[in-house]
Design a protein around this motif. Structure first.
Motif, mmCIF file in Angstrom:
data_model
loop_
_atom_site.group_PDB
_atom_site.id
_atom_site.type_symbol
_atom_site.label_atom_id
_atom_site.label_comp_id
_atom_site.label_asym_id
_atom_site.label_seq_id
_atom_site.Cartn_x
_atom_site.Cartn_y
_atom_site.Cartn_z
ATOM 1 N N ASP A 1 46.705 54.164 47.899
ATOM 2 C CA ASP A 1 45.600 53.442 48.532
ATOM 3 C C ASP A 1 45.673 53.551 50.052
ATOM 4 O O ASP A 1 44.652 53.595 50.732
ATOM 5 C CB ASP A 1 45.622 51.967 48.099
ATOM 6 N N TYR B 1 44.213 56.802 50.776
ATOM 7 C CA TYR B 1 42.770 56.668 50.536
ATOM 8 C C TYR B 1 42.091 56.011 51.743
ATOM 9 O O TYR B 1 41.064 56.473 52.232
ATOM 10 C CB TYR B 1 42.569 55.822 49.272
ATOM 11 N N GLU C 1 42.993 45.545 56.731
ATOM 12 C CA GLU C 1 43.260 45.924 55.337
ATOM 13 C C GLU C 1 44.560 46.723 55.223
ATOM 14 O O GLU C 1 45.412 46.441 54.369
ATOM 15 C CB GLU C 1 42.076 46.731 54.776
ATOM 16 N N CYS D 1 33.222 50.681 46.746
ATOM 17 C CA CYS D 1 34.588 50.364 47.155
ATOM 18 C C CYS D 1 34.678 48.932 47.651
ATOM 19 O O CYS D 1 35.499 48.141 47.190
ATOM 20 C CB CYS D 1 34.989 51.360 48.231
ATOM 21 N N TYR E 1 35.741 45.603 45.047
ATOM 22 C CA TYR E 1 36.990 44.892 45.368
ATOM 23 C C TYR E 1 36.707 43.417 45.657
ATOM 24 O O TYR E 1 37.499 42.548 45.338
ATOM 25 C CB TYR E 1 37.706 45.538 46.568
ATOM 26 N N GLU F 1 36.218 54.609 41.268
ATOM 27 C CA GLU F 1 36.980 53.350 41.347
ATOM 28 C C GLU F 1 37.758 53.132 40.048
ATOM 29 O O GLU F 1 38.930 52.774 40.062
ATOM 30 C CB GLU F 1 36.040 52.161 41.609
HETATM 31 C C1 LIG Z 1 40.445 52.818 45.916
HETATM 32 C C2 LIG Z 1 40.014 51.655 46.746
HETATM 33 N N1 LIG Z 1 38.744 51.193 46.617
HETATM 34 C C3 LIG Z 1 38.358 50.123 47.411
HETATM 35 C C4 LIG Z 1 39.191 49.512 48.311
HETATM 36 C C5 LIG Z 1 38.720 48.377 49.149
HETATM 37 N N2 LIG Z 1 38.509 48.783 50.489
HETATM 38 C C6 LIG Z 1 40.460 50.038 48.395
HETATM 39 N N3 LIG Z 1 41.365 49.508 49.233
HETATM 40 N N4 LIG Z 1 40.886 51.098 47.599
#
Ligand SMILES: Cc1ncc(CN)c(N)n1
Length: 224
Positions: free
Chosen positions: A44, A47, A82, A135, A139, A207
């Motif tokens: 993540d 990502y 984040e 995304c 979440y 997702e």
């Molecule tokens: C895969 C993923 N999707 C969404 C989010 C939320 N920003 C995240 N942290 N990671």
């Protein structure tokens, strides 16, 4: 009907699959194996580096200074709020900065981020927002749902994650993106809306694949 309402209604079946995925359920009831969460955190983090670039592209494509400023804010909050959650978990897991820097994306991470960057670079601002919205939105929905489970937000390990994604600050950013997509799609021809729906569907699918990849600790299938 607003375009976001149309998307929400249409994609509920896939969103439910995300909410019911054992990885997500395991965060909610605290039973998720730490090894899977560790894998997820590293993927993540990678990502989010690419995801943040989408906001820089959003600022480039914005047609008002206000929208540009909002994208700049999203870029900042991704990198400094984040991702600081990921750095905190990294410290708990003993993941060094070096390990984060050296980590390689798994196939699903690579496919997902490259798809979004392709849409963001080659499409319109509406295309870009349709790509990034699942995304943030999913979440936020997951965070809110998990925060309703008694004790989940206070869980000694997963509580911080739930608090981040159920927070009103995170929700406000998601809502801003939803409103922007609604504004950008006002009076757009049906053919354009169908194209945006397809983009939104694709990242919604990604997702789900990201949860699945993390649950199964999926890397490349070849021996290396
Ligand atoms: C895969 C993923 N999707 C969404 C989010 C939320 N920003 C995240 N942290 N990671």
């Amino acid at each position: 009907m607003k375009f976001s309402e149309r998307l929400y209604d249409k994609l509920q079946p896939i969103w439910r699959q995300n909410h019911d995925h054992p990885f997500v359920r395991g965060i909610g009831d605290g039973t998720l194996e730490r090894e899977k969460f560790r894998f997820f955190m590293i993927q993540d983090y990678l990502y989010l580096i690419d995801y943040a670039k989408l906001f820089a592209l959003g600022a480039m494509k914005a047609d008002t200074v206000e929208t540009m400023g909002k994208f700049a804010g999203l870029l900042n909050s991704t990198l400094n709020e984040e991702m600081s959650l990921h750095r905190q978990y990294a410290a708990k897991f003993g993941i060094t900065e070096d390990e984060f820097e050296q980590a390689k994306p798994a196939p699903t991470t690579l496919a997902y981020t490259h798809y979004m960057l392709h849409v963001g670079q080659n499409g319109t601002l509406a295309d870009l927002v349709a790509a990034v919205l699942p995304c943030m939105w999913s979440y936020w929905e997951i965070g809110k749902e998990l925060s309703q489970i008694p004790g989940a937000s206070d869980h000694e390990f997963y509580g911080e994650w739930i608090k981040m994604y159920s927070s009103s600050e995170f929700g406000e950013l998601a809502e801003w993106c939803i409103d922007l997509l609604d504004q950008l799609t006002e009076n757009k021809p049906e053919a354009e809306l169908v194209k945006l729906e397809e983009i939104f569907l694709n990242t919604t699918r990604f997702e789900y694949m990201f949860w699945e990849m993390s649950y199964r600790l999926e890397m490349w299938p070849t021996d290396e």
